[in-house]
Design an enzyme around this catalytic site. Sequence first.
Site, PDB file in Angstrom:
ATOM      1  N   SER A 268      -1.036 -12.972   3.184  1.00  0.00           N
ATOM      2  CA  SER A 268      -1.728 -12.743   4.452  1.00  0.00           C
ATOM      3  C   SER A 268      -0.726 -12.553   5.577  1.00  0.00           C
ATOM      4  O   SER A 268       0.361 -13.122   5.561  1.00  0.00           O
ATOM      5  CB  SER A 268      -2.649 -13.910   4.793  1.00  0.00           C
ATOM      6  OG  SER A 268      -3.244 -13.670   6.055  1.00  0.00           O
TER       7      SER A 268
ATOM      8  N   LYS B  18      -6.951 -16.873  -0.962  1.00  0.00           N
ATOM      9  CA  LYS B  18      -6.744 -15.782   0.007  1.00  0.00           C
ATOM     10  C   LYS B  18      -8.097 -15.184   0.419  1.00  0.00           C
ATOM     11  O   LYS B  18      -8.312 -14.840   1.592  1.00  0.00           O
ATOM     12  CB  LYS B  18      -5.850 -14.693  -0.616  1.00  0.00           C
ATOM     13  CG  LYS B  18      -5.777 -13.393   0.174  1.00  0.00           C
ATOM     14  CD  LYS B  18      -5.155 -13.581   1.523  1.00  0.00           C
ATOM     15  CE  LYS B  18      -4.938 -12.394   2.411  1.00  0.00           C
ATOM     16  NZ  LYS B  18      -5.538 -11.138   2.265  1.00  0.00           N
TER      17      LYS B  18
ATOM     18  N   GLU C 260     -11.514 -16.006   8.408  1.00  0.00           N
ATOM     19  CA  GLU C 260     -11.040 -15.068   9.447  1.00  0.00           C
ATOM     20  C   GLU C 260     -12.221 -14.281  10.051  1.00  0.00           C
ATOM     21  O   GLU C 260     -12.315 -14.126  11.268  1.00  0.00           O
ATOM     22  CB  GLU C 260     -10.025 -14.131   8.790  1.00  0.00           C
ATOM     23  CG  GLU C 260      -9.464 -13.024   9.646  1.00  0.00           C
ATOM     24  CD  GLU C 260      -8.564 -12.113   8.792  1.00  0.00           C
ATOM     25  OE1 GLU C 260      -7.691 -12.621   8.056  1.00  0.00           O
ATOM     26  OE2 GLU C 260      -8.749 -10.877   8.855  1.00  0.00           O
TER      27      GLU C 260
ATOM     28  N   HIS D 146      -9.664 -17.495   2.841  1.00  0.00           N
ATOM     29  CA  HIS D 146      -8.925 -17.320   4.111  1.00  0.00           C
ATOM     30  C   HIS D 146      -9.526 -16.152   4.896  1.00  0.00           C
ATOM     31  O   HIS D 146      -9.811 -16.256   6.091  1.00  0.00           O
ATOM     32  CB  HIS D 146      -7.442 -17.061   3.814  1.00  0.00           C
ATOM     33  CG  HIS D 146      -6.671 -16.459   4.948  1.00  0.00           C
ATOM     34  ND1 HIS D 146      -6.789 -15.132   5.318  1.00  0.00           N
ATOM     35  CD2 HIS D 146      -5.804 -16.997   5.823  1.00  0.00           C
ATOM     36  CE1 HIS D 146      -6.023 -14.907   6.363  1.00  0.00           C
ATOM     37  NE2 HIS D 146      -5.410 -16.005   6.695  1.00  0.00           N
ATOM     38  N   ASN D 147      -9.748 -15.050   4.212  1.00  0.00           N
ATOM     39  CA  ASN D 147     -10.301 -13.874   4.889  1.00  0.00           C
ATOM     40  C   ASN D 147     -11.730 -14.121   5.370  1.00  0.00           C
ATOM     41  O   ASN D 147     -12.116 -13.673   6.444  1.00  0.00           O
ATOM     42  CB  ASN D 147     -10.271 -12.659   3.963  1.00  0.00           C
ATOM     43  CG  ASN D 147      -8.878 -12.083   3.832  1.00  0.00           C
ATOM     44  OD1 ASN D 147      -7.884 -12.786   3.996  1.00  0.00           O
ATOM     45  ND2 ASN D 147      -8.774 -10.805   3.527  1.00  0.00           N
TER      46      ASN D 147
HETATM   47  P1  NBP Z   1      -2.486   0.922  -0.308  1.00  0.00           P
HETATM   48  O1  NBP Z   1      -3.532  -0.086  -0.605  1.00  0.00           O
HETATM   49  O2  NBP Z   1      -2.785   2.015   0.617  1.00  0.00           O
HETATM   50  O3  NBP Z   1      -1.974   1.546  -1.699  1.00  0.00           O
HETATM   51  C1  NBP Z   1      -1.013   2.573  -1.723  1.00  0.00           C
HETATM   52  C2  NBP Z   1      -0.028   2.337  -2.846  1.00  0.00           C
HETATM   53  O4  NBP Z   1      -0.707   2.286  -4.108  1.00  0.00           O
HETATM   54  C3  NBP Z   1       0.974   3.475  -2.947  1.00  0.00           C
HETATM   55  O5  NBP Z   1       2.229   2.917  -3.294  1.00  0.00           O
HETATM   56  C4  NBP Z   1       0.394   4.314  -4.077  1.00  0.00           C
HETATM   57  O6  NBP Z   1       1.355   5.119  -4.733  1.00  0.00           O
HETATM   58  C5  NBP Z   1      -0.064   3.228  -4.996  1.00  0.00           C
HETATM   59  N1  NBP Z   1      -0.959   3.689  -6.072  1.00  0.00           N
HETATM   60  C6  NBP Z   1      -2.216   4.147  -6.020  1.00  0.00           C
HETATM   61 BR1  NBP Z   1      -3.167   4.393  -4.484  1.00  0.00          BR
HETATM   62  N2  NBP Z   1      -2.720   4.452  -7.215  1.00  0.00           N
HETATM   63  C7  NBP Z   1      -1.727   4.186  -8.076  1.00  0.00           C
HETATM   64  C8  NBP Z   1      -1.635   4.295  -9.484  1.00  0.00           C
HETATM   65  N3  NBP Z   1      -2.668   4.697 -10.224  1.00  0.00           N
HETATM   66  N4  NBP Z   1      -0.455   3.967 -10.054  1.00  0.00           N
HETATM   67  C9  NBP Z   1       0.570   3.543  -9.318  1.00  0.00           C
HETATM   68  N5  NBP Z   1       0.543   3.404  -7.978  1.00  0.00           N
HETATM   69  C10 NBP Z   1      -0.608   3.720  -7.369  1.00  0.00           C
HETATM   70  O7  NBP Z   1      -1.137   0.168   0.201  1.00  0.00           O
HETATM   71  P2  NBP Z   1      -0.958  -1.023   1.263  1.00  0.00           P
HETATM   72  O8  NBP Z   1      -1.825  -0.878   2.449  1.00  0.00           O
HETATM   73  O9  NBP Z   1       0.506  -1.139   1.429  1.00  0.00           O
HETATM   74  O10 NBP Z   1      -1.495  -2.305   0.486  1.00  0.00           O
HETATM   75  C11 NBP Z   1      -0.961  -2.714  -0.768  1.00  0.00           C
HETATM   76  C12 NBP Z   1      -1.784  -3.869  -1.294  1.00  0.00           C
HETATM   77  O11 NBP Z   1      -1.658  -4.976  -0.389  1.00  0.00           O
HETATM   78  C13 NBP Z   1      -3.272  -3.585  -1.410  1.00  0.00           C
HETATM   79  O12 NBP Z   1      -3.799  -4.207  -2.538  1.00  0.00           O
HETATM   80  C14 NBP Z   1      -3.850  -4.207  -0.157  1.00  0.00           C
HETATM   81  O13 NBP Z   1      -5.201  -4.558  -0.295  1.00  0.00           O
HETATM   82  C15 NBP Z   1      -2.954  -5.426  -0.013  1.00  0.00           C
HETATM   83  N6  NBP Z   1      -2.869  -6.001   1.318  1.00  0.00           N
HETATM   84  C16 NBP Z   1      -2.856  -5.229   2.425  1.00  0.00           C
HETATM   85  C17 NBP Z   1      -2.769  -5.788   3.680  1.00  0.00           C
HETATM   86  C18 NBP Z   1      -2.728  -4.938   4.904  1.00  0.00           C
HETATM   87  O14 NBP Z   1      -2.751  -5.496   6.024  1.00  0.00           O
HETATM   88  N7  NBP Z   1      -2.630  -3.611   4.774  1.00  0.00           N
HETATM   89  C19 NBP Z   1      -2.661  -7.173   3.800  1.00  0.00           C
HETATM   90  C20 NBP Z   1      -2.642  -7.942   2.662  1.00  0.00           C
HETATM   91  C21 NBP Z   1      -2.746  -7.341   1.425  1.00  0.00           C
HETATM   92  P3  NBP Z   1       1.567   6.662  -4.264  1.00  0.00           P
HETATM   93  O15 NBP Z   1       2.493   6.576  -3.093  1.00  0.00           O
HETATM   94  O16 NBP Z   1       2.167   7.298  -5.436  1.00  0.00           O
HETATM   95  O17 NBP Z   1       0.217   7.199  -3.899  1.00  0.00           O
END
Ligand code: NBP
Length: 480
Positions: free
Chosen positions: A129, A183, A190, A186-187
């Site tokens: 988080s 987690k 939130e 937590h959300n």
């Molecule tokens: P995204 O959730 O937008 O995912 C994008 C990533 O997933 C890219 O690296 C993409 O690779 C990869 N990907 C996908 Br889409 N399909 C794939 C596949 N079949 N094989 C391999 N790679 C694949 O990224 P994010 O916003 O950085 O979040 C990452 C994780 O963290 C998520 O689970 C999210 O829920 C979690 N999270 C996010 C936050 C936040 O505030 N954003 C907070 C806490 C947790 P590519 O570049 O090749 O398309």
Amino acid sequence: MPTANIAVVGLAVMGSNLARNLASREGNTVAVYNRTTQKTDDLIAAHPEAEFVKAATMQELADSLQKPRTAIIMVKAGRPTDAVIDELVSVFEPGDIIVDGGNALFTDTIRREAAVRETGIHFVGCGISGGEEGALNGPSLMPGGTAESYETLGPILERIAAVAEGEPCVTHVGTDGAGHFVKMVHNGIEYADMQLIAEAYDLIRRGTGKSPAEIADIFDAWNGGELESYLIEITAEVLRQVDAETGTPLVDVILDAAGAKGTGAWTVQTALDLGVPVSGIAEAVFARSLSSRLAQREAATDLPGPSDAWTVADPEAFVEDVRKALFASKIIAYSQGFDEIVAAAEEHGWEIQKGEVARIWRAGCIIRARFLNDITSAYAENPDLPALLLAPYFRDALGQTQEAWRRVVVAAAQAGIPAPAFSSSLSYYDGLRADRLPAALVQGQRDFFGAHTYRRVDKDGTFHTQWSGDRTEVEAVDTH
Ligand code: NBP
């Protein structure tokens, strides 16, 4: 020759920032991999100081890692996570560790952990988080999985986590899906916290006519007291923001339809399955849903409301009442969230230390607040509290706020201003402390139409009244 001690798979915003955080800690060499290699190249080029080890394939990634190999997956939750796990399992060996840092549903994590364990590889679902800023500078980390995997993973995570009063905001939450479960809750909390703050803002604005900037000052003042928290702090900043294009408060030009990514709904769905009343969280989720039903709202604007215009006689006293109502409702939301954690721990055999959960939420995460110190102390004093709100500190706080809370809920109802989280939290509080509930009548109704039976207050056993006949009561025989 393997040079890296940790890998990050998935280099969108969260993965890139987490990889940079890891690389900035002494002793870490971080291997990075992304399905689209251009993203890997871009990250390495933008951050030469991180000295990342590039992996163009999963095999290269495995070869670059010292044993036991440890990789943190930061890809889109759902199928992408399953796909990446399968690829890692094919190149890793028994004893290696796969960590999913995405926002996985905890039941998926339980399933994945069981499947990966068959191969001798450890699988750890880790709640993270703090958004992108937290990932870069120090998140709150909620790892599950085996205690054995935490021996390797723990020291790595402790060095990248947020720090509260000298302590890293990470603990081994429990086995398999426990980290992702915590987690998720937590959300959920939130959602409730945000909705309560929004209701407080709305009531103050409509009750006193204060401007968003004036209300920002009120929130700033509140942030110096028991409500001190990240969400109160950013609320003041949002309210103070002026739209460059129109010169009006930004909050007045933002469409009032709140979005959601699903973790609040998961919290409520899971609570329904567990039979735990998380009414404050549920109302917060539903309030977002209601706000987004724009066509219905548009069609309903001419429904009648209260005939009298609402004015607050003493604005200062009203603002103080709202502050107290906010604090009381917030206690309810956290108490309900911890109830859900306790129920799930029982259901899934997790040994979750509630005080530890409060401790690791004190920094790095979105619900970070001074209040979490009081929760930590409450559970340190009595880990077996029947409910968080029954801890002496929270009992006192509710005692000091409940009259004001009632005045606020009454005012909201009379003024026709929706305050679903304030009012449902108060109803929960009154339900919990009630000597008798009308549930007795519900049991009577259930027995009438469905012979569902009831228990009596004055003797053991299960009873049924023969409603269609002579209405005599018979002791029901348990056929199971
Ligand atoms: P995204 O959730 O937008 O995912 C994008 C990533 O997933 C890219 O690296 C993409 O690779 C990869 N990907 C996908 Br889409 N399909 C794939 C596949 N079949 N094989 C391999 N790679 C694949 O990224 P994010 O916003 O950085 O979040 C990452 C994780 O963290 C998520 O689970 C999210 O829920 C979690 N999270 C996010 C936050 C936040 O505030 N954003 C907070 C806490 C947790 P590519 O570049 O090749 O398309």
